[in-house]
Each structure stands twice: as structure tokens, then as C-alpha cells.
Scaffold this motif. Structure first.
Motif, short mmCIF file in Angstrom:
data_model
loop_
_atom_site.label_atom_id
_atom_site.label_comp_id
_atom_site.label_asym_id
_atom_site.label_seq_id
_atom_site.Cartn_x
_atom_site.Cartn_y
_atom_site.Cartn_z
N SER A 96 -0.09 0.39 6.77
CA SER A 96 -1.15 -0.42 7.37
C SER A 96 -0.57 -1.75 7.84
CB SER A 96 -2.24 -0.66 6.31
OG SER A 96 -2.79 -1.94 6.42
N ASP A 97 -0.88 -2.11 9.10
CA ASP A 97 -0.41 -3.40 9.63
C ASP A 97 -0.94 -4.56 8.81
OD1 ASP A 97 1.11 -2.38 11.64
OD2 ASP A 97 -0.50 -2.42 13.13
N ALA A 98 -2.21 -4.42 8.38
CA ALA A 98 -2.82 -5.52 7.62
C ALA A 98 -2.04 -5.76 6.32
CB ALA A 98 -4.27 -5.19 7.32
N ILE A 99 -1.65 -4.69 5.65
CA ILE A 99 -0.93 -4.86 4.38
C ILE A 99 0.50 -5.34 4.64
CG2 ILE A 99 -0.13 -3.64 2.30
CD1 ILE A 99 -2.70 -1.97 2.45
N ARG A 100 1.08 -4.91 5.74
CA ARG A 100 2.41 -5.45 6.13
C ARG A 100 2.33 -6.95 6.31
NH1 ARG A 100 2.74 -1.37 10.49
NH2 ARG A 100 3.44 0.41 9.32
N ARG A 101 1.31 -7.38 7.06
CA ARG A 101 1.17 -8.83 7.31
C ARG A 101 0.89 -9.57 6.00
NH1 ARG A 101 -1.57 -7.19 11.99
NH2 ARG A 101 -3.54 -7.27 10.87
N PHE A 102 0.04 -9.01 5.19
CA PHE A 102 -0.37 -9.69 3.95
C PHE A 102 0.80 -9.87 2.99
CE2 PHE A 102 -2.17 -9.46 -0.41
CZ PHE A 102 -2.99 -10.58 -0.36
N THR A 103 1.65 -8.85 2.92
CA THR A 103 2.76 -8.92 1.95
C THR A 103 4.03 -9.52 2.55
OG1 THR A 103 3.40 -6.66 2.56
CG2 THR A 103 2.00 -6.91 0.61
N VAL A 362 -0.20 -4.66 -4.92
CA VAL A 362 0.02 -5.29 -3.61
C VAL A 362 0.15 -6.82 -3.78
CG1 VAL A 362 -1.08 -5.77 -1.38
CG2 VAL A 362 -1.07 -3.43 -2.32
N ALA A 363 -0.67 -7.38 -4.67
CA ALA A 363 -0.55 -8.82 -4.94
C ALA A 363 0.84 -9.14 -5.50
CB ALA A 363 -1.62 -9.25 -5.95
N GLY A 364 1.36 -8.26 -6.32
CA GLY A 364 2.69 -8.47 -6.90
C GLY A 364 3.79 -8.40 -5.85
N VAL A 365 3.64 -7.48 -4.91
CA VAL A 365 4.64 -7.38 -3.82
C VAL A 365 4.65 -8.68 -3.01
CG1 VAL A 365 5.26 -6.20 -1.67
CG2 VAL A 365 4.51 -4.86 -3.66
N ARG A 366 3.44 -9.16 -2.71
CA ARG A 366 3.35 -10.41 -1.93
C ARG A 366 4.03 -11.56 -2.68
NH1 ARG A 366 -0.86 -13.01 1.70
NH2 ARG A 366 -1.28 -15.06 0.84
N VAL A 381 6.93 0.94 -1.73
CA VAL A 381 5.68 1.70 -1.90
C VAL A 381 4.90 1.03 -3.03
CG1 VAL A 381 4.63 3.91 -2.53
CG2 VAL A 381 6.74 3.89 -1.16
N ALA A 382 3.64 0.70 -2.75
CA ALA A 382 2.76 0.12 -3.79
C ALA A 382 1.75 1.19 -4.18
CB ALA A 382 2.06 -1.12 -3.25
N VAL A 383 1.62 1.43 -5.45
CA VAL A 383 0.69 2.46 -5.92
C VAL A 383 -0.68 1.83 -6.15
CG1 VAL A 383 0.23 4.15 -7.75
CG2 VAL A 383 2.59 3.75 -6.98
N LEU A 384 -1.70 2.45 -5.54
CA LEU A 384 -3.10 2.07 -5.79
C LEU A 384 -3.65 3.09 -6.77
CD1 LEU A 384 -4.28 1.29 -2.13
CD2 LEU A 384 -3.27 -0.27 -3.82
N THR A 385 -4.10 2.60 -7.90
CA THR A 385 -4.38 3.52 -9.01
C THR A 385 -5.82 4.01 -9.08
OG1 THR A 385 -4.50 1.47 -10.24
CG2 THR A 385 -2.53 2.81 -10.56
N GLY A 386 -6.78 3.26 -8.48
CA GLY A 386 -8.18 3.65 -8.61
C GLY A 386 -8.99 3.37 -7.35
N HIS A 387 -10.05 4.11 -7.16
CA HIS A 387 -10.89 4.05 -5.97
C HIS A 387 -11.77 2.80 -5.93
CE1 HIS A 387 -13.81 5.47 -2.98
NE2 HIS A 387 -12.95 6.43 -2.69
#
Ligand code: F0G
Length: 416
Positions: A96-103, A362-366, A381-387
Motif C-alpha cells: 500500500s502506498d499509504a503505508i509506504r509513505r507512513f513508514t 506498523v507503528a514499530g516499523v515507522r 513485512v509487517a504482520v497484522l494480527t487481528g481484524h
């Protein structure tokens, strides 16, 4: 029926011959691990076997329909009719571009474990634990939980026809997770205490009452959770990324990921091991605190964070998580609740969505990018664990909600 592999203590090596003694070693209290024969195939041949199951267009059976049992030689080589599966695993890697930009990381994707049958990664371990529970004739299964383990246990136990009892910290579990747990018919005990009290009780009850413990202390849970990593590596065409980031609470995943990576390299599935980035919430960060002092001592804290799934102050899988961090040259960090909620909002804006605890990765990657630990050109790769729907009350209401008259004009006024 295939033979069930043996279980041994990770500290003293003692063989655990009682299939119900899963809370820890009878001799020294250490955590237990499954020690099975290595598969006959290795390297490219093993990769091909796993790839053929994943790609087979008209295949049926657990190997084809489950992203856990595809790897069954490394998990539990059960006969397919005995496998309790809801089609778990097979979760996407999403860029996702948004997550690329955010991190600030150009090559990042998220592995969305929230897209499992009950909405969290727990289903990967639970399909294996409940399959094992049925193989050994468990009459009831038990866990302590912040809500996801209990939802998953309740579902898989119901599917297998085994009664489930869950210990939940009173008033500390999101309504969505409570609803799942109860709808699937688990007997739900609301304990006056926090998750750490529930965990202590579950261990004690499992030992004294001989109930089948389905928390991640159970080595079959860890076996299943290894497949998050195996699946992810397969999706990367077996080219290991530089980093895999994950949220950490009770440390089951941290333990499972390290074990999967060491095993994948030993078997020639990958030629190098990615670094783990283990992310805790600042108010529930005993592991991060200990990492900062080179794991000189075990820490325990009174946990408090908005990320209720990881509100854990005395993680159960401590020692084996330390091994994982050492084996992967890993890093453990902690992020504030504000940073978690900011990451969660960004993940929602990207149309992906996850519960608060998941966004910690994702916060940790940033944070690590800002500190220069992760470089812009690293593959992450960031793992998202829950919906997202696991805890909707914590989700930022990002879009504008308007109450309008039932007219086209009011829609016209609302159009951007
Ligand atoms: N993310 C989510 C969404 C979780 O539910 C959990 C743990 C974690 C991360 C932490 O994983 O324990 O392997 O370090 N939830 C447990 C439960 C404690 O009861 O549902 P871990």
C-alpha cells in the motif's frame, strides 16, 4: 494414523509423555516443544512440494484448502480425515502506498492475519491444537485470553464437538470478541483480575484438573503459528525479506516465528534469516525493557494500553522468545498508544483495517525507520494480527458521518 511426534522440554530436554501436560515441563517447569523427524525432502524439492499444494487449482483436502496444513510435514503429519480445519491461513500480503509513505519504507507489505476464519492469527495455532486435542481424546479444552484466543478456541472446539472453557479478564475484552466467544458456545468465565491472573489460573487448572490447555504454551499452537512465517516466505518466493515486524504480548508468535525461521534455513527453504522486529505497547512492554538491558533479567509489569489484545505484563513464552530474538538478530521495541492509534488510522485509510494491537507492528516499523535501524530500501513485512471489527470502538472514525433528509439534494450536498 500417523504417529504423533514427541514433545520435549526446551530447557532440560525431558520427554513429556503425558499428552495433556502442556503447561510446562514436569521436571523443571520449562516450556515444551514438538520434536519431530525432519522431512525426507529438503531445499528445492521441499519448496516444490509446498508450492504445488498452494497452486493446485482443483485440489481439495486440508493440504490445499488450509495455509497451515499445506506445511503439515513441519507441523503435525495427521491423517486428513482427523484434521479440524476451517480453511485457515492463505492470508494475503498487501502492499500500500499509504503505508509506504507512513513508514518511510519503500518496500513494505502487510501480511493480514486478521483475514483468518475468526478474524485473527490464532486460528493457525488452534487448528493444530484442536486436531491434537481430538487425536488424544481431550474431553474439554481450556484457555485464558484477551479475546482472540478464546474466539478461536470456541470456534474450533465447536467444530470438533469438544466443550470449551475460557477465562477472560472481567471488563477488559472488546464486545466483538466476547460476542464471538459466546456465540460459538464456550463456557465463559469472567475473572476478577487481569489477563496475567487468567493465565496463571489456566496453567494451574490445566495441571491440577488435567484440562487440555490451548494457550500458546501448548507446543501444538506454536507449530501452527510457525506457518504464518512459512506462508509469508512462500509468498516472497522463498526470498527472505530483511525484516518481519510483529506485535508482541504473550510472546507465542515471537517464539513461533524464530523457530520457523531457524527450521526453514536448516531445511534449505531459505538461505538467510530475516530480522524480527518485535513491537510492544509502551504500557505493556516487559520484553522491550528486558531487551534494552541485553535480557539481563526477566521483567514483569502491571500492563495498561489501549491495545487490549496485548495488555499483558508477564508473558508466558518468555524464554523461547529470547531465543528467537537472539537467533534472528532481532530487535524489541515499544511504541506509545498514540503511535499505535495513528498507525491503525493509516491502515484503515489504506482500506485494509486491523485492530489496535495489530497496528503496533506498523507503528514499530515507522519508529525504527525514524531511528535509522530500518533503512528506506529494506524489504519489510509487517504482520497484522487481528481484524478491524474485533475492536470497532477503538477504530478512528475517519470519515464524516451526517444525518440527512431522505432527498437527493442532501446527497448532492454531501458529494465531495
Ligand atoms: N495481536 C493480537 C490481535 C492478539 O490477539 C495477540 C494476543 C497478540 C497480537 C500477541 O501475540 O501473544 O503471540 O505475543 N492475544 C492473546 C489472546 C493473548 O488471548 O487472544 P502473542
Amino acid at each position: 494414523m500417523s504417529a504423533i511426534p514427541s514433545v520435549r522440554c526446551e530447557s532440560c530436554g525431558t520427554h513429556a509423555d503425558d499428552p495433556f501436560a502442556l503447561a510446562g515441563c514436569r521436571s523443571c517447569g520449562g516450556t515444551l516443544a514438538v520434536s519431530h523427524e525432519p522431512p525426507r525432502l529438503r531445499g528445492a524439492a521441499l519448496r516444490e512440494l509446498f508450492d504445488s499444494r498452494r497452486g493446485a487449482p482443483d485440489a481439495s483436502g486440508p493440504e490445499a484448502t488450509s495455509g497451515v496444513w499445506r506445511f503439515r510435514e513441519l507441523i503435525l503429519d495427521a491423517d486428513p480425515p482427523g484434521i479440524v480445519t476451517l480453511g485457515e491461513g492463505r492470508t494475503p500480503l498487501i502492499a500500500s502506498d499509504a503505508i509506504r509513505r507512513f513508514t518511510g519504507v519503500d518496500s513494505i507489505s502487510v501480511k493480514h492475519e486478521g483475514l483468518n476464519p475468526t478474524g485473527s492469527f490464532k486460528d493457525r495455532g488452534m487448528t493444530v491444537a484442536i486436531t491434537h486435542a481430538r487425536l488424544v481424546g481431550a474431553r474439554a479444552v481450556l484457555c485464558a485470553s484477551t479475546g482472540n484466543t478464546s474466539s478461536s478456541l470456541a470456534a474450533y472446539a465447536a467444530h470438533a464437538g469438544i466443550p470449551a472453557v475460557v477465562l477472560i479478564p472481567l471488563g477488559k475484552v472488546s464486545p466483538g470478541k466476547m460476542a464471538q466467544t459466546m456465540a460459538y458456545g464456550a463456557r465463559t468465565l469472567l475473572v476478577r483480575g487481569d489477563f496475567d491472573d487468567c493465565m496463571r489460573l489456566a496453567r494451574e487448572a490445566a495441571t491440577r484438573l488435567k484440562a487440555y490447555l490451548a494457550n500458546s504454551l501448548n507446543p501444538w499452537r506454536i507449530q501452527g503459528q510457525k506457518t504464518i512465517m512459512l506462508d509469508l516466505l512462500q509468498q516472497c518466493a522463498w526470498k527472505a525479506p530483511d525484516w518481519v515486524a510483529l506485535p508482541a504480548g504473550n510472546l507465542g508468535n515471537t517464539a513461533a516465528f524464530g523457530r520457523a525461521l531457524v527450521q526453514a534455513r536448516e531445511l534449505g527453504l531459505i538461505d538467510r534469516i530475516p530480522r524480527l522486529l518485535c513491537v510492544q505497547a509502551l504500557g505493556a512492554a516487559p520484553f522491550a525493557k528486558s531487551f534494552a538491558s541485553g535480557f539481563a533479567q526477566r521483567e514483569r509489569v502491571k500492563a495498561e494500553t489501549v491495545a487490549s489484545a496485548i495488555r499483558i505484563g508477564d508473558p508466558a513464552s518468555w524464554d523461547r522468545a529470547v531465543l528467537s530474538i537472539r537467533a534472528t538478530d532481532g530487535v524489541v521495541t515499544a511504541v506509545t498508544d498514540d503511535a499505535i492509534l495513528a498507525a491503525q488510522a493509516e491502515i484503515s485509510r489504506a482500506g485494509i483495517g486491523c485492530e489496535p494491537a495489530s497496528a503496533a507492528s506498523v507503528a514499530g516499523v515507522r519508529a525504527m525507520r525514524e531511528q535509522g535501524v530500518i533503512a528506506r530500501d529494506h524489504r519489510v513485512v509487517a504482520v497484522l494480527t487481528g481484524h478491524l471489527l474485533k475492536d470497532p470502538s477503538a477504530a478512528a472514525a475517519d470519515s464524516l458521518t451526517l444525518e440527512v433528509d431522505a432527498t437527493v439534494e442532501s446527497i448532492e450536498r454531501a458529494l465531495p
